[in-house]
Write a protein that holds these residues in place. Structure first.
Motif, short mmCIF file in Angstrom:
data_model
loop_
_atom_site.label_atom_id
_atom_site.label_comp_id
_atom_site.label_asym_id
_atom_site.label_seq_id
_atom_site.Cartn_x
_atom_site.Cartn_y
_atom_site.Cartn_z
N ASP A 179 0.84 -1.19 0.00
CA ASP A 179 0.00 0.00 0.00
C ASP A 179 0.88 1.25 0.00
N ILE A 180 0.26 2.39 -0.27
CA ILE A 180 0.95 3.67 -0.22
C ILE A 180 0.06 4.64 0.56
N GLY A 181 0.57 5.83 0.86
CA GLY A 181 -0.22 6.85 1.54
C GLY A 181 0.35 8.21 1.28
N SER A 182 -0.50 9.21 1.26
CA SER A 182 -0.03 10.57 0.95
C SER A 182 0.98 11.08 1.95
N ALA A 183 0.89 10.59 3.20
CA ALA A 183 1.81 11.05 4.24
C ALA A 183 3.01 10.11 4.41
N ILE A 184 3.01 9.02 3.64
CA ILE A 184 4.09 8.04 3.77
C ILE A 184 5.19 8.38 2.78
N LYS A 185 6.15 9.15 3.24
CA LYS A 185 7.26 9.59 2.40
C LYS A 185 8.58 9.30 3.08
N GLY A 186 9.58 8.94 2.28
CA GLY A 186 10.90 8.66 2.83
C GLY A 186 10.90 7.43 3.72
N ASN A 187 11.69 7.50 4.80
CA ASN A 187 11.81 6.36 5.72
C ASN A 187 10.66 6.36 6.72
N ARG A 188 9.49 6.13 6.19
CA ARG A 188 8.30 6.05 7.02
C ARG A 188 7.40 4.95 6.48
N ILE A 189 6.77 4.19 7.37
CA ILE A 189 5.83 3.16 6.95
C ILE A 189 4.56 3.25 7.80
N ASP A 190 3.50 2.63 7.32
CA ASP A 190 2.24 2.54 8.03
C ASP A 190 1.86 1.07 8.03
N ILE A 191 1.79 0.44 9.20
CA ILE A 191 1.49 -0.99 9.25
C ILE A 191 -0.01 -1.22 9.41
N HIS A 192 -0.51 -2.29 8.79
CA HIS A 192 -1.93 -2.61 8.92
C HIS A 192 -2.16 -3.48 10.15
N LEU A 193 -3.15 -3.09 10.96
CA LEU A 193 -3.57 -3.88 12.12
C LEU A 193 -5.08 -4.12 12.05
N PRO A 194 -5.58 -5.19 12.66
CA PRO A 194 -6.99 -5.58 12.49
C PRO A 194 -8.01 -4.57 13.02
N THR A 195 -7.68 -3.85 14.11
CA THR A 195 -8.67 -2.98 14.74
C THR A 195 -8.11 -1.59 15.05
#
Length: 237
Positions: A202-218
């Motif tokens: 996945d990608i995100g508008s705020a996910i730039k450079g050395n940053r990630i967003d992990i998916h969690l169930p809740t």
């Protein structure tokens, strides 16, 4: 579309041996491969590869054998029209996938069947253990330090479908991260400290450079994760 050779198994029929009329084409994983990359190369979906191979994780390894397409072995009385009706595809599609110059088929001929995403939506497989570690194999690859936040598909107005087509509503436990593709290529398998093995899906508008967003169930789990600095190992690099 890349094709593998489909053989003709007439000997088994002549000998009267019972054979399974559905099989699958095989691909040997190479260094740098990912399920996303292989699905794109063979014009199929991550879901199809997962289902055909009964995978319980999205991490794959060099020299691993994967089945790609379903195949149908022609039986007495079969026609391209009838086979197309069975799989909800057209005669033209069957001819294109199998490089046929006419609609003539013979008993024992093996035809490739490419299932569409309408028939089986893309999903991510959850990892085996509770912390996301799919095996005892130490992650190998390039390791970088990133700032990690968390998100969930459990929210009003969220489609639950990632940029690469993974359906997070279908599998809330899927290990998926949003990335900056210029840092971590989409489709790459990764190991995230404190999260486990995952796929960059996945990608995100705020996910730039050395940053990630992990998916969690809740939402609760996503809020509890907060913002952390973690190491990410990019597999096969």
């Amino acid at each position: 579309m890349k094709k593998l050779v489909a053989g003709i198994a007439l000997i088994s029929l002549i000998a009267g041996v019972s054979v399974n009329n559905v099989s699958a084409e095989e691909y040997e994983v190479e260094k740098g491969d990912s399920l996303w990359k292989i699905a794109q190369e063979f014009d199929t979906t991550i879901n199809e590869i997962i289902e055909i191979n009964d995978l319980e994780e999205t991490v794959i390894f060099p020299e691993q054998k994967l089945q790609i397409y379903e195949e149908y072995e022609v039986r007495k009385g079969d026609t391209l029209y009838g086979i197309g009706k069975k799989y909800d595809v057209s005669v033209d599609e069957l001819m294109e996938w199998n490089e046929l110059s006419s609609d003539l088929i013979v008993i024992g001929q093996v035809l490739s069947i490419v299932t569409t995403s309408d028939e089986a939506e893309i999903r991510a497989a959850s990892t085996v253990s509770e912390d996301g570690v799919a095996s005892n194999v130490e992650p190998e690859g390039k390791t970088i330090s990133v700032s990690a936040t968390a998100y969930t598909a459990e929210c009003d107005g969220c489609s639950g479908i990632t940029y690469t087509g993974i359906n997070l509503n279908e599998n809330r436990n899927a290990k998926v991260i949003a990335v900056d593709p210029s840092v971590i290529p989409l489709g790459t398998e990764v190991y995230v400290e404190g999260y486990g093995y995952a796929i960059a899906g996945d990608i995100g508008s705020a996910i730039k450079g050395n940053r990630i967003d992990i998916h969690l169930p809740t939402k609760k789990e996503a809020l509890e994760w907060g913002v952390r600095t973690v190491n990410v190992t990019i597999m096969n690099e």
